[in-house]
Design an enzyme around this catalytic site. Structure first.
Site, PDB file in Angstrom:
ATOM      1  N   CYS A 384     -15.961 -17.079  52.467  1.00 52.09           N
ATOM      2  CA  CYS A 384     -17.030 -16.183  52.403  1.00 52.09           C
ATOM      3  C   CYS A 384     -16.648 -14.112  52.118  1.00 52.09           C
ATOM      4  CB  CYS A 384     -16.967 -16.614  54.269  1.00 52.09           C
ATOM      5  SG  CYS A 384     -18.936 -15.404  54.898  1.00 52.09           S
ATOM      6  N   HIS A 510     -17.282 -21.820  55.430  1.00 50.38           N
ATOM      7  CA  HIS A 510     -16.236 -22.018  55.678  1.00 50.38           C
ATOM      8  C   HIS A 510     -15.641 -23.084  55.808  1.00 50.38           C
ATOM      9  CE1 HIS A 510     -16.157 -17.989  57.659  1.00 50.38           C
ATOM     10  NE2 HIS A 510     -17.243 -17.634  57.769  1.00 50.38           N
ATOM     11  N   GLU A 512     -12.789 -24.369  56.311  1.00 49.54           N
ATOM     12  CA  GLU A 512     -11.725 -24.436  57.381  1.00 49.54           C
ATOM     13  C   GLU A 512     -12.477 -25.169  58.816  1.00 49.54           C
ATOM     14  OE1 GLU A 512     -13.335 -21.920  56.457  1.00 49.54           O
ATOM     15  OE2 GLU A 512     -12.925 -19.577  57.787  1.00 49.54           O
TER      16      GLU A 512
HETATM   17  N1  GLN Z   1     -18.366  -9.515  56.477  1.00 50.06           N
HETATM   18  C1  GLN Z   1     -19.463 -10.517  55.516  1.00 50.06           C
HETATM   19  C2  GLN Z   1     -21.082 -11.157  55.464  1.00 50.06           C
HETATM   20  O1  GLN Z   1     -21.972 -10.850  57.177  1.00 50.06           O
HETATM   21  C3  GLN Z   1     -18.423 -11.741  55.726  1.00 50.06           C
HETATM   22  C4  GLN Z   1     -18.785 -12.782  56.979  1.00 50.06           C
HETATM   23  C5  GLN Z   1     -17.701 -14.053  56.965  1.00 50.06           C
HETATM   24  O2  GLN Z   1     -16.358 -13.328  55.891  1.00 50.06           O
HETATM   25  N2  GLN Z   1     -17.559 -14.444  57.959  1.00 50.06           N
HETATM   26  O3  GLN Z   1     -21.939 -11.863  55.422  1.00 50.06           O
END
Ligand code: GLN
Length: 541
Positions: A384, A510, A512
């Protein structure tokens, strides 16, 4: 008619006794006897969901397939059971009150005074029974967050009292998890705090059927007798839960103590199958008997609290067992990388994970870590925000766009390689408004990811507002960073790779959240494999 049975899990004495692990372990044992089980968590805080909570407050925010931002215990449930949870599996006080107040505004209680009993408790009871009513489950385990006696927990305990009465004893039982503290001066385990917590539960009209006692030492017969006598619990229903080496030992320990037997007996359910934990035990064996050892650097800004990265750590454990390698996590604070020498901090790692996150703190440290991993050909896995950092690093150091950035961090950058998603531009409310849940991703053939997944299409869970800016796609591709996973509808870039590097992958989603004991995530398996190869080649030199 199919009768769903209910098990309520309450906690006493202190918080953090591991109700989630006990609930998940019991569910695992029941599942291993072929019962269909799901677990639900009731959280007594006023946030509608934990999505708006800082991870320092409550650990990781877990995301379900249907896009609910939930408590991290749901991650344990999925990892243990290998079945997905949903929005209905996590209920908070905020959600309950919001729903009741919305109904009141609509006039659904017209003329009536809206009260905690019966309106809030009815709402809680409805949400507890929702999962049972789907007809999908033989047993629903409901874990009540917090500790009995807390003001916040009262409406939940009251709802449990009513349900026990309404459903009858064969259909609903209560397991109370408590602590037997050990006093070194007298060399004894003490039962008094447990007696008090059971008393407080009984004052609310709820008598526990089973006591699960967390302890550092074995619980002897004398203590079992004492607990049975003072707490109104049958002796066979006093279950010892001794400190375990790993959470994955707990189902085996509960099996030895006969927790599942007691529960089935109380619910009058037949033992129609022998417990089958073969696959689970195969995992446990590999996890405990690794052939190699590697160190993976986990770079984040909440590393002081390991729970903030729970699912990532568990994913490395699953993938480590699959590769028969012990994965040691080196916790690295991204802010330390901003001031100290990156090569000193990262010199002994065999793989680098740059973790998800929000906001500007520690960003430059993450970018430095990506650069170090890329230039030194250390396996890199960006998740992410970690993927977004990889794009920024490449744009800055390979394309030469010195101020490339995400507009989350720098609104006036001349190269917004990561930008707010179009669909996010009008959104002002923070709660539940990110791009959430499972989305499709089409994989490019011959990429690292398509080989790892052995598939052309995957569904992965998301939680973000910003995205790869497609205006820079051509330039980045020409410079050697490839988009190897795309959402077929929106064309959003979900995965980037650098093919010249042995293993450099960034994912906007994600992975995970989808790794389980029985099905470790393919990308984590492949990343750990690459890190192992890196460690073996480096050792030979
Ligand atoms: N802050 C970033 C976004 O909103 C990444 C979010 C995250 O790592 N879950 O796109």
């Amino acid at each position: 008619m199919h009768q769903t049975k209910y098990i309520f899990v309450t906690g006493g004495v202190t918080s953090s006794l591991g109700k989630g692990i006990i609930a998940a372990s019991l569910a695992k044992l029941l599942q291993a006897k072929d019962y269909k089980v799901t677990i639900q968590k009731l959280d007594p805080y006023l946030n509608v969901d934990p999505g708006t909570l800082n991870p320092y407050e409550h650990g990781e925010c877990y995301v379900t397939e249907d896009g609910a931002e939930t408590d991290l215990d749901l991650g344990h449930y999925e990892r243990f059971l290998d079945t997905p949870t949903s929005q209905a599996n996590n209920v908070t006080t905020g959600l309950v009150y919001q729903s009741v107040i919305n109904k009141e505004r609509k006039g659904e209680y017209l003329g009536k005074t809206v009260q905690i009993i019966p309106h809030i408790t009815d709402e809680i009871k409805e949400r507890i029974q929702l999962l049972g009513e789907t007809g999908e489950y033989d047993i629903v385990i409901t874990e009540i967050g917090g500790t009995v006696g807390d003001i916040e927990s009262l409406p939940y305990v009251e709802s449990v009292r009513q349900l026990l009465w309404e459903m009858g004893h064969e259909n609903a039982i209560v397991i109370h998890l408590t602590l037997l503290p050990y006093l070194p001066t007298s060399g004894e385990l003490k039962t008094k705090p447990t007696q008090h917590s059971v008393k407080s539960l009984m004052q609310s009209g709820v008598t526990p059927d089973v006591l699960v006692c967390r302890t550092q030492y074995h619980v002897n017969d004398e203590i079992r007798n004492k607990l049975a006598l003072f707490c109104n619990v049958q002796k066979e229903a006093i279950i010892e839960s001794i400190d375990a080496e790993t959470i994955y030992d707990v189902p085996g320990l509960m099996l030895e103590e006969g927790l599942d037997e007691v529960v089935l007996k109380k619910l009058k359910l037949p033992h129609y199958k022998k417990t089958n934990l073969d696959k689970w035990n195969q995992f446990l064996f590999k996890f405990k008997n690794p052939k190699n050892e590697i160190t993976v650097g986990l770079i984040g800004k909440y590393v002081e609290l390991h729970d903030a990265y729970k699912s990532i750590v568990e994913s490395t454990i699953h993938a480590g067992a699959e590769n028969e390698v012990k994965v040691i996590i080196k916790w690295i604070h991204s802010e330390d990388l901003e001031v100290e020498n990156v090569s000193d901090i990262l010199k002994d790692v065999h793989g680098v994970i740059v973790a998800p996150g929000f906001g500007t703190r520690g960003i430059e440290g993450k970018i430095k870590a990506v650069q170090f991993a890329r230039e030194n050909k250390i396996p890199f896995f960006g998740i992410c925000l970690g993927m977004q950092m990889a794009v920024i690093e490449y744009a800055r150091n390979v394309l030469g766009y010195k101020d490339a950035n995400s507009t989350e961090m720098d609104k006036s950058t001349s190269h917004p390689v990561i930008d707010l998603m179009e669909s996010q531009k009008e959104i002002t409310n923070k709660g539940g408004t990110m791009r959430l849940g499972a989305w499709e991703c089409k994989l490019k053939p011959d990429s690292i990811v398509s080989k790892a997944y052995a598939s052309k299409n995957v569904m992965e869970r998301h939680r973000h507002r910003y995205e790869f800016n497609n205006k820079y796609l051509d330039k980045l591709e020409k410079a050697g960073m490839h988009a190897t996973g795309i959402n077929p509808e929106t064309k959003l870039v979900e995965i980037i790779e650098v093919p010249k590097h042995p293993w450099f992958v960034g994912v906007q989603y994600h992975p995970e959240y989808k790794s389980t004991v029985l099905n470790p995530h393919p990308l984590f398996i492949d990343f750990i494999k690459a890190s192992l190869e890196y460690s073996l080649t480096n050792r030979k030199q």
